[in-house]
Design an enzyme around this catalytic site. Structure first.
Site, mmCIF file in Angstrom:
data_model
loop_
_atom_site.group_PDB
_atom_site.id
_atom_site.type_symbol
_atom_site.label_atom_id
_atom_site.label_comp_id
_atom_site.label_asym_id
_atom_site.label_seq_id
_atom_site.Cartn_x
_atom_site.Cartn_y
_atom_site.Cartn_z
ATOM 1 N N ASN A 146 0.822 -1.201 0.000
ATOM 2 C CA ASN A 146 0.000 0.000 0.000
ATOM 3 C C ASN A 146 0.861 1.257 0.000
ATOM 4 O OD1 ASN A 146 -2.061 -1.842 0.193
ATOM 5 N ND2 ASN A 146 -2.314 -1.608 2.412
ATOM 6 N N GLY B 218 -5.044 -9.091 3.394
ATOM 7 C CA GLY B 218 -5.775 -8.202 2.487
ATOM 8 C C GLY B 218 -5.093 -7.992 1.157
ATOM 9 N N THR B 219 -4.564 -9.091 0.593
ATOM 10 C CA THR B 219 -3.957 -8.976 -0.729
ATOM 11 C C THR B 219 -4.443 -10.106 -1.626
ATOM 12 O OG1 THR B 219 -1.882 -8.881 -1.995
ATOM 13 C CG2 THR B 219 -1.859 -10.201 0.035
ATOM 14 N N SER B 220 -4.617 -9.803 -2.923
ATOM 15 C CA SER B 220 -5.141 -10.808 -3.862
ATOM 16 C C SER B 220 -4.032 -11.726 -4.376
ATOM 17 C CB SER B 220 -5.806 -10.098 -5.050
ATOM 18 O OG SER B 220 -4.823 -9.326 -5.746
ATOM 19 N N HIS C 47 5.964 -0.573 -2.656
ATOM 20 C CA HIS C 47 5.425 0.099 -3.849
ATOM 21 C C HIS C 47 5.446 1.611 -3.698
ATOM 22 C CE1 HIS C 47 3.022 -3.742 -5.115
ATOM 23 N NE2 HIS C 47 4.305 -3.829 -5.371
ATOM 24 N N ALA D 29 -10.994 -7.446 7.573
ATOM 25 C CA ALA D 29 -9.724 -7.308 8.298
ATOM 26 C C ALA D 29 -9.928 -6.776 9.713
ATOM 27 C CB ALA D 29 -8.782 -6.381 7.520
ATOM 28 N N CYS E 83 16.848 20.522 -7.881
ATOM 29 C CA CYS E 83 17.609 20.722 -9.137
ATOM 30 C C CYS E 83 16.970 21.776 -10.044
ATOM 31 C CB CYS E 83 17.738 19.402 -9.900
ATOM 32 S SG CYS E 83 16.195 18.840 -10.656
ATOM 33 N N ASP F 290 -0.427 4.096 1.180
ATOM 34 C CA ASP F 290 -0.966 5.006 2.201
ATOM 35 C C ASP F 290 -0.067 4.981 3.438
ATOM 36 O OD1 ASP F 290 -3.257 2.350 2.639
ATOM 37 O OD2 ASP F 290 -1.866 2.966 4.209
ATOM 38 N N CYS G 59 16.505 14.393 -10.685
ATOM 39 C CA CYS G 59 17.655 14.263 -9.755
ATOM 40 C C CYS G 59 17.431 13.211 -8.680
ATOM 41 C CB CYS G 59 17.946 15.631 -9.119
ATOM 42 S SG CYS G 59 16.711 16.131 -7.887
HETATM 43 C C1 BV8 Z 1 8.437 -5.704 -11.419
HETATM 44 C C2 BV8 Z 1 1.536 1.211 -6.814
HETATM 45 C C3 BV8 Z 1 10.596 -6.295 -12.220
HETATM 46 C C4 BV8 Z 1 0.934 2.450 -7.328
HETATM 47 C C5 BV8 Z 1 1.162 -0.936 -7.866
HETATM 48 C C6 BV8 Z 1 3.614 -7.021 -17.889
HETATM 49 C C7 BV8 Z 1 4.128 -5.725 -17.951
HETATM 50 C C8 BV8 Z 1 4.815 -5.136 -16.889
HETATM 51 C C9 BV8 Z 1 4.987 -5.867 -15.722
HETATM 52 C C10 BV8 Z 1 4.463 -7.142 -15.651
HETATM 53 C C11 BV8 Z 1 3.781 -7.737 -16.710
HETATM 54 N N1 BV8 Z 1 3.393 -8.986 -16.328
HETATM 55 C C12 BV8 Z 1 3.797 -9.201 -15.047
HETATM 56 C C13 BV8 Z 1 4.453 -8.098 -14.638
HETATM 57 C C14 BV8 Z 1 5.032 -7.907 -13.363
HETATM 58 C C15 BV8 Z 1 4.084 -6.967 -12.641
HETATM 59 C C16 BV8 Z 1 2.881 -7.765 -12.186
HETATM 60 O O1 BV8 Z 1 2.990 -8.497 -11.237
HETATM 61 N N2 BV8 Z 1 1.756 -7.617 -12.899
HETATM 62 C C17 BV8 Z 1 0.571 -8.397 -12.507
HETATM 63 C C18 BV8 Z 1 -0.682 -7.539 -12.603
HETATM 64 C C19 BV8 Z 1 0.522 -9.625 -13.383
HETATM 65 N N3 BV8 Z 1 4.815 -6.434 -11.501
HETATM 66 C C20 BV8 Z 1 5.540 -5.323 -11.661
HETATM 67 O O2 BV8 Z 1 5.599 -4.664 -12.671
HETATM 68 C C21 BV8 Z 1 6.351 -4.946 -10.438
HETATM 69 N N4 BV8 Z 1 7.719 -4.732 -10.843
HETATM 70 O O3 BV8 Z 1 8.000 -6.812 -11.677
HETATM 71 O O4 BV8 Z 1 9.728 -5.289 -11.691
HETATM 72 C C22 BV8 Z 1 11.474 -6.781 -11.130
HETATM 73 C C23 BV8 Z 1 10.913 -7.440 -10.039
HETATM 74 C C24 BV8 Z 1 11.762 -7.912 -9.050
HETATM 75 C C25 BV8 Z 1 13.138 -7.716 -9.146
HETATM 76 C C26 BV8 Z 1 13.673 -7.029 -10.231
HETATM 77 C C27 BV8 Z 1 12.844 -6.559 -11.231
HETATM 78 C C28 BV8 Z 1 5.839 -3.647 -9.821
HETATM 79 C C29 BV8 Z 1 4.411 -3.852 -9.331
HETATM 80 C C30 BV8 Z 1 3.953 -2.624 -8.549
HETATM 81 C C31 BV8 Z 1 2.866 -1.920 -9.303
HETATM 82 N N5 BV8 Z 1 2.315 -0.860 -8.448
HETATM 83 N N6 BV8 Z 1 0.693 0.086 -7.167
HETATM 84 C C32 BV8 Z 1 -0.505 2.544 -6.962
HETATM 85 O O5 BV8 Z 1 -0.923 2.032 -5.892
HETATM 86 O O6 BV8 Z 1 -1.217 3.208 -7.747
HETATM 87 S S1 BV8 Z 1 0.232 -2.352 -7.965
HETATM 88 C C33 BV8 Z 1 -1.207 -2.331 -7.037
HETATM 89 O O7 BV8 Z 1 -1.488 -3.718 -6.805
HETATM 90 C C34 BV8 Z 1 -1.160 -1.756 -5.636
HETATM 91 O O8 BV8 Z 1 0.130 -1.419 -5.189
HETATM 92 C C35 BV8 Z 1 -1.677 -2.905 -4.794
HETATM 93 O O9 BV8 Z 1 -1.293 -2.841 -3.487
HETATM 94 C C36 BV8 Z 1 -1.079 -4.005 -5.497
HETATM 95 C C37 BV8 Z 1 -1.480 -5.381 -5.102
HETATM 96 O O10 BV8 Z 1 -2.887 -5.417 -5.042
HETATM 97 P P1 BV8 Z 1 -3.566 -5.799 -3.648
HETATM 98 O O11 BV8 Z 1 -2.979 -4.931 -2.587
HETATM 99 O O12 BV8 Z 1 -3.483 -7.257 -3.457
HETATM 100 O O13 BV8 Z 1 -5.030 -5.281 -3.900
HETATM 101 P P2 BV8 Z 1 -6.207 -6.053 -4.669
HETATM 102 O O14 BV8 Z 1 -7.307 -5.082 -4.891
HETATM 103 O O15 BV8 Z 1 -5.635 -6.817 -5.812
HETATM 104 O O16 BV8 Z 1 -6.703 -7.146 -3.598
HETATM 105 C C38 BV8 Z 1 -7.350 -6.692 -2.415
HETATM 106 C C39 BV8 Z 1 -7.529 -7.910 -1.528
HETATM 107 O O17 BV8 Z 1 -8.089 -7.493 -0.290
HETATM 108 C C40 BV8 Z 1 -8.487 -8.936 -2.121
HETATM 109 O O18 BV8 Z 1 -7.948 -10.224 -1.876
HETATM 110 C C41 BV8 Z 1 -9.773 -8.748 -1.300
HETATM 111 O O19 BV8 Z 1 -10.453 -9.975 -1.125
HETATM 112 C C42 BV8 Z 1 -9.224 -8.266 0.013
HETATM 113 N N7 BV8 Z 1 -10.145 -7.395 0.760
HETATM 114 C C43 BV8 Z 1 -10.997 -6.452 0.266
HETATM 115 N N8 BV8 Z 1 -11.655 -5.863 1.294
HETATM 116 C C44 BV8 Z 1 -11.201 -6.442 2.441
HETATM 117 C C45 BV8 Z 1 -10.240 -7.412 2.104
HETATM 118 N N9 BV8 Z 1 -9.612 -8.164 3.034
HETATM 119 C C46 BV8 Z 1 -9.939 -7.962 4.321
HETATM 120 N N10 BV8 Z 1 -10.854 -7.054 4.730
HETATM 121 C C47 BV8 Z 1 -11.494 -6.278 3.822
HETATM 122 N N11 BV8 Z 1 -12.400 -5.385 4.256
#
Ligand code: BV8
Length: 234
Positions: free
Chosen positions: A93, A177-179, A110, A221, A140, A95, A121
């Site tokens: 997150n 709380g992550t998918s 993230h 949560a 800068c 936040d 810079c």
């Molecule tokens: C990387 C930040 C290389 C900004 C985010 C094609 C092109 C480019 C990249 C890729 C590609 N294919 C794959 C990739 C890799 C890619 C990736 O994984 N893509 C996925 C979609 C397939 N990853 C990357 O690009 C990462 N970088 O790979 O670099 C590398 C890696 C390692 C070492 C060297 C080089 C960078 C990824 C970061 C992207 N930035 N956000 C912003 O927030 O705007 S991603 C975004 O998704 C958020 O950060 C978020 O946190 C994150 C994960 O999502 P979740 O937090 O899990 O949220 P989601 O909604 O999915 O799920 C919510 C969950 O909560 C659910 O399970 C739900 O049931 C539950 N829930 C809901 N309500 C409640 C609850 N649980 C409890 N109580 C509740 N009330």
């Protein structure tokens, strides 16, 4: 081996504080195209649209407060570290609700919405106001280079060395709380399991990697995290 706990949180831990999740029904990536708004290419092509997207989320965040799940994780950190255990809270997150609740050992892999970075810079500073391409970097002087200090798709997440070191030595791992969709965060449970840790998933429903956890608890949560944290024996 000294007990050592690594926790990974996602958008679900902040959902009950009014911050949107990404892949639930009506989630952020259902309303907005991540390719346009959460990639370096998108920022290069239309920085103003990206700033607008993050300015709206930053304003929303400024009115948000931590919930019972954030508070329980901060209390767990205090109890666990006072007993001499290892502890790291890794969050996907952007936040600051974990910090608002009192968590100290937080790794924002993230990035952080309340910080901005100069793409020219590299200067990173706190940021609680709207950003725009008209602003110049105080360090800068470059105009149009300020961006939210967040990790977009295709960019390398932050603090990975510290995170993987903690995972290699952990005895307990919890994904909250992550998918389990976004890599490399989605691979942390496997790394913890390889290290011999007990792994637990706490969410509304099983994530993509839900099948591999030793223990799974589902529900909001604010209900399941305090119960789990209070019952976690050191
Ligand atoms: C990387 C930040 C290389 C900004 C985010 C094609 C092109 C480019 C990249 C890729 C590609 N294919 C794959 C990739 C890799 C890619 C990736 O994984 N893509 C996925 C979609 C397939 N990853 C990357 O690009 C990462 N970088 O790979 O670099 C590398 C890696 C390692 C070492 C060297 C080089 C960078 C990824 C970061 C992207 N930035 N956000 C912003 O927030 O705007 S991603 C975004 O998704 C958020 O950060 C978020 O946190 C994150 C994960 O999502 P979740 O937090 O899990 O949220 P989601 O909604 O999915 O799920 C919510 C969950 O909560 C659910 O399970 C739900 O049931 C539950 N829930 C809901 N309500 C409640 C609850 N649980 C409890 N109580 C509740 N009330």
């Amino acid at each position: 081996m000294k007990p050592s706990l690594v926790i990974l949180t996602g958008a679900g831990v902040s959902a009950e504080s009014g911050l949107g999740t990404f892949r639930d029904k009506g989630g952020i990536w259902e309303k907005f195209d991540w390719r346009e708004l959460a990639t370096p290419e998108g920022f290069r092509e239309h920085p103003d649209r990206v700033h607008e997207f993050y300015n709206a989320r930053r304003r929303n965040l400024l009115g948000a407060r931590p919930n019972a799940a954030h508070a329980a994780l901060a209390a767990l950190e205090t109890r666990w570290t006072a007993a001499g255990g290892g502890f790291l809270l890794v969050t996907q997150n952007i936040d600051d609700l974990h910090e608002q609740a009192g968590s100290k050992r937080v790794a924002h892999m993230h990035g952080e919405l309340l910080k901005r970075r100069c793409a020219a810079c590299g200067d990173v500073r706190p940021c609680r106001e709207d950003l725009s391409i008209a602003l110049a970097c105080e360090t800068c002087g470059r105009e149009g280079a300020l961006r939210p200090h967040v990790v977009w798709f295709g960019e390398v997440p932050l603090e990975l060395d510290a995170i993987f070191t903690a995972l290699e030595g952990c005895t307990h791992f919890a994904a909250i709380g992550t998918s389990g969709t976004v890599w490399p965060a989605a691979g942390f449970a496997e790394a913890a399991k390889t290290a011999g840790a007990h792994t637990v998933e706490l969410s509304l429903e099983p994530g993509e990697n839900g099948h591999m956890f030793d223990e799974r608890r589902y529900g909001p949560a604010t209900a399941i995290v305090p119960e789990w944290a209070a019952g976690l024996a050191f």
